[in-house]
Enzyme design. Structure first.
Site, PDB file in Angstrom:
ATOM      1  N   HIS A 147       0.811  -8.347  42.818  1.00  0.00           N
ATOM      2  CA  HIS A 147       0.405  -8.216  41.412  1.00  0.00           C
ATOM      3  C   HIS A 147      -0.091  -6.783  41.228  1.00  0.00           C
ATOM      4  O   HIS A 147      -0.726  -6.226  42.145  1.00  0.00           O
ATOM      5  CB  HIS A 147      -0.790  -9.132  41.086  1.00  0.00           C
ATOM      6  CG  HIS A 147      -0.449 -10.529  40.677  1.00  0.00           C
ATOM      7  ND1 HIS A 147      -1.233 -11.598  41.055  1.00  0.00           N
ATOM      8  CD2 HIS A 147       0.550 -11.045  39.905  1.00  0.00           C
ATOM      9  CE1 HIS A 147      -0.711 -12.711  40.540  1.00  0.00           C
ATOM     10  NE2 HIS A 147       0.359 -12.398  39.848  1.00  0.00           N
TER      11      HIS A 147
ATOM     12  N   CYS B  37      -8.996 -10.618  39.644  1.00  0.00           N
ATOM     13  CA  CYS B  37      -8.198 -11.816  39.330  1.00  0.00           C
ATOM     14  C   CYS B  37      -9.035 -13.007  38.923  1.00  0.00           C
ATOM     15  O   CYS B  37      -8.490 -13.990  38.421  1.00  0.00           O
ATOM     16  CB  CYS B  37      -7.371 -12.282  40.517  1.00  0.00           C
ATOM     17  SG  CYS B  37      -6.997 -11.163  41.788  1.00  0.00           S
TER      18      CYS B  37
HETATM   19  N1  ARG Z   1      -2.936 -17.258  45.402  1.00  0.00           N
HETATM   20  C1  ARG Z   1      -2.807 -16.667  44.123  1.00  0.00           C
HETATM   21  C2  ARG Z   1      -1.345 -16.285  43.877  1.00  0.00           C
HETATM   22  O1  ARG Z   1      -0.684 -15.900  44.795  1.00  0.00           O
HETATM   23  C3  ARG Z   1      -3.705 -15.483  43.984  1.00  0.00           C
HETATM   24  C4  ARG Z   1      -3.641 -14.835  42.644  1.00  0.00           C
HETATM   25  C5  ARG Z   1      -4.525 -13.633  42.549  1.00  0.00           C
HETATM   26  N2  ARG Z   1      -4.445 -13.094  41.249  1.00  0.00           N
HETATM   27  C6  ARG Z   1      -4.192 -11.814  40.949  1.00  0.00           C
HETATM   28  N3  ARG Z   1      -4.219 -11.454  39.710  1.00  0.00           N
HETATM   29  N4  ARG Z   1      -3.918 -10.946  41.862  1.00  0.00           N
HETATM   30  O2  ARG Z   1      -0.849 -16.393  42.787  1.00  0.00           O
END
Ligand code: ARG
Length: 276
Positions: A175, A271
């Site tokens: 992300h 997040c």
């Molecule tokens: N386990 C989650 C995923 O892989 C973590 C999300 C973390 N969120 C972020 N905005 N980086 O989707």
């Protein structure tokens, strides 16, 4: 305009149940194990810190059917419509494990009188990939792992604001918010290895000061997932002395927290909230 309110999702039901990013497994390939009581304590400390810093925190209860729901940057993208009305664009989650989360946010937004815009047809993971520069009113849009570049055509249409598109090329930084954060209008932090050469050039053209975060630190402390709440106060996972010194010298006030239990799912401070 910097936000004065955020949404958090309670860690009820939070755990690591599947691996959809490389951080969710340990070195032997097994799913990480979350200590639930510790996760709850860390989450509560973060919520309290935000309130102390003057942010209004709204809380949506997590649902144990969706163990990643606590990462609430991802299910929506909030913005003010051209008529000023508070609007929420829903996400189209890439992984089937997380798709059902979005309905909880849609319901939450409708009850609060937000205008709700249906998700784009292509995948799009909201505020995890689409990040505001709240001072210049520009958006940075990461794509390649979770969101598709085409989703940003819709984001541009809806917001009337430019979306600077950044291709992500390292799966550890799946992300945009894992490798990039806007600290204030003219200053951002980034992990160079996560971007293409073109992306790095774009970032350099957009920020007078760009702080390079080392990949080892970004992986270990998720410092790239820090949250600048107002261009001065920065909330982040306990970071290295070096990074702390760099930010402090620039006049930022650091508020370090422990998010060890959330790092086990590949997420940290940025997040764990949605800006409203
Ligand atoms: N386990 C989650 C995923 O892989 C973590 C999300 C973390 N969120 C972020 N905005 N980086 O989707």
């Amino acid at each position: 305009m910097w936000p004065n309110a955020i949404l958090m999702v309670s860690p009820r039901g939070y755990r690591v149940d599947y691996a959809i990013n490389p951080h969710m497994i340990d070195t032997s390939g097994k799913l990480n194990r979350v200590i639930a009581a510790l996760a709850t304590a860390q989450w509560s400390a973060l919520q309290e810190l935000y309130e102390t810093l003057g942010l209004k925190v709204e809380v949506l209860e997590g649902d144990s059917e969706f163990p990643d729901m606590v990462f609430c940057a991802n299910q929506t993208f909030p913005f003010a419509g051209s008529d000023g009305k508070k609007t929420i664009l829903l996400s189209n989650m890439k992984n089937k494990e997380r798709r059902g989360e979005v309905a909880y946010f849609e319901k939450w937004a409708r009850v609060r009188g937000y205008r709700v815009v249906p998700a784009p047809e292509v995948s799009f993971e909201g505020g995890g990939d689409a990040i505001w520069n709240f001072e210049t009113n520009e958006i940075f849009g990461g794509y390649g792992f979770r969101s598709e570049q085409r989703a940003y055509d819709l984001v541009e249409d809806l917001t009337g604001r430019p979306v600077h598109r950044l291709q992500l090329c390292d799966p550890d930084f799946y992300h945009l918010d894992t490798c990039f954060a806007v600290l204030r209008g003219d200053t951002a932090v980034y992990v160079e290895e996560a971007f293409t050469a073109e992306g790095v050039d774009l970032l350099k053209s957009k920020f007078a000061r760009l702080i390079r975060l080392s990949k080892p630190e970004a992986l270990k402390t998720f410092a790239g997932n820090c949250f600048s709440i107002n261009g001065k106060d920065i909330v982040l996972q306990k970071c290295s002395e070096e990074f702390r010194r760099q930010l402090t010298e620039l006049g930022f006030q650091l508020h370090e927290v422990e998010t060890s239990e959330f790092l086990k799912a590949g997420g940290s401070v940025f997040c764990m909230k949605q800006t409203l």
